[in-house]
Design a protein around this motif. Structure first.
Motif, PDB file in Angstrom:
ATOM      1  N   ILE A 221      67.690 -11.293 -50.776  1.00  0.00           N
ATOM      2  CA  ILE A 221      66.395 -11.567 -51.394  1.00  0.00           C
ATOM      3  C   ILE A 221      65.938 -12.960 -50.968  1.00  0.00           C
ATOM      4  N   ASP A 222      64.673 -13.085 -50.643  1.00  0.00           N
ATOM      5  CA  ASP A 222      64.104 -14.399 -50.356  1.00  0.00           C
ATOM      6  C   ASP A 222      63.765 -15.035 -51.703  1.00  0.00           C
ATOM      7  N   GLU A 223      64.631 -15.918 -52.160  1.00  0.00           N
ATOM      8  CA  GLU A 223      64.500 -16.516 -53.486  1.00  0.00           C
ATOM      9  C   GLU A 223      63.207 -17.315 -53.630  1.00  0.00           C
TER      10      GLU A 223
ATOM     11  N   ARG B  90      60.248 -16.633 -52.236  1.00  0.00           N
ATOM     12  CA  ARG B  90      59.160 -15.680 -52.482  1.00  0.00           C
ATOM     13  C   ARG B  90      59.285 -15.076 -53.873  1.00  0.00           C
ATOM     14  N   LEU B  91      60.496 -14.800 -54.300  1.00  0.00           N
ATOM     15  CA  LEU B  91      60.708 -14.252 -55.638  1.00  0.00           C
ATOM     16  C   LEU B  91      60.227 -15.234 -56.705  1.00  0.00           C
TER      17      LEU B  91
ATOM     18  N   VAL C  66      53.275  -7.646 -51.984  1.00  0.00           N
ATOM     19  CA  VAL C  66      54.601  -7.427 -52.558  1.00  0.00           C
ATOM     20  C   VAL C  66      54.578  -6.207 -53.476  1.00  0.00           C
TER      21      VAL C  66
ATOM     22  N   VAL D  81      65.780  -3.098 -53.278  1.00  0.00           N
ATOM     23  CA  VAL D  81      65.676  -4.483 -53.753  1.00  0.00           C
ATOM     24  C   VAL D  81      66.661  -4.728 -54.892  1.00  0.00           C
ATOM     25  N   LYS D  82      66.781  -3.773 -55.798  1.00  0.00           N
ATOM     26  CA  LYS D  82      67.740  -3.916 -56.902  1.00  0.00           C
ATOM     27  C   LYS D  82      69.170  -4.042 -56.378  1.00  0.00           C
TER      28      LYS D  82
ATOM     29  N   ALA E 233      69.594  -7.484 -54.745  1.00  0.00           N
ATOM     30  CA  ALA E 233      69.650  -8.526 -55.770  1.00  0.00           C
ATOM     31  C   ALA E 233      70.995  -8.514 -56.483  1.00  0.00           C
TER      32      ALA E 233
ATOM     33  N   LEU F  27      59.699 -10.469 -49.323  1.00  0.00           N
ATOM     34  CA  LEU F  27      60.630 -10.329 -50.447  1.00  0.00           C
ATOM     35  C   LEU F  27      62.089 -10.327 -49.999  1.00  0.00           C
TER      36      LEU F  27
ATOM     37  N   LEU G 208      56.498 -15.161 -56.832  1.00  0.00           N
ATOM     38  CA  LEU G 208      56.041 -13.954 -57.516  1.00  0.00           C
ATOM     39  C   LEU G 208      56.181 -14.104 -59.031  1.00  0.00           C
ATOM     40  N   ARG G 209      57.288 -14.676 -59.464  1.00  0.00           N
ATOM     41  CA  ARG G 209      57.488 -14.925 -60.898  1.00  0.00           C
ATOM     42  C   ARG G 209      56.395 -15.821 -61.470  1.00  0.00           C
TER      43      ARG G 209
END
Length: 88
Positions: free
Chosen positions: A73-75, A77-78, A9, A22-23, A26, A59, A81-82
């Motif tokens: 966005i794939d929530e 996966r996000l 990622v 990505v921004k 999102a 992502l 990552l968080r």
């Protein structure tokens, strides 16, 4: 999330255009490839290349409607990552 997946990622986000893509996704929740092309000074094949990298790392996900792809966005996966970042 495994370190190797997180690295994938981060590698995908190592390009400024992909970070901006990505921004935008999102911010909008979902965005059509046609709208991404309007926002960036890139060709359709270049956008496809960027999106393939973002999809491969998990992502971003896509759905096809007519001739256009719509990206979000794939929530899941996000979230992974968080959690990975918080564990460092």
């Amino acid at each position: 999330m495994e370190s190797s997946k997180a690295a994938e990622v981060f590698k995908a986000l190592g390009d400024e255009n992909r970070v901006q893509i990505v921004k935008l996704i999102a911010k909008n929740g979902e965005i059509c490839a046609c709208n991404l092309l309007d926002k960036f000074d890139i060709t359709q094949p270049t956008l496809s290349h960027h999106m393939k990298i973002l999809k491969t790392c998990g992502l971003v996900k896509s759905r096809k409607e007519g001739r256009w792809h719509h990206y979000s966005i794939d929530e899941k996966r996000l979230g992974e990552l968080r959690r990975f970042l918080e564990s460092i």
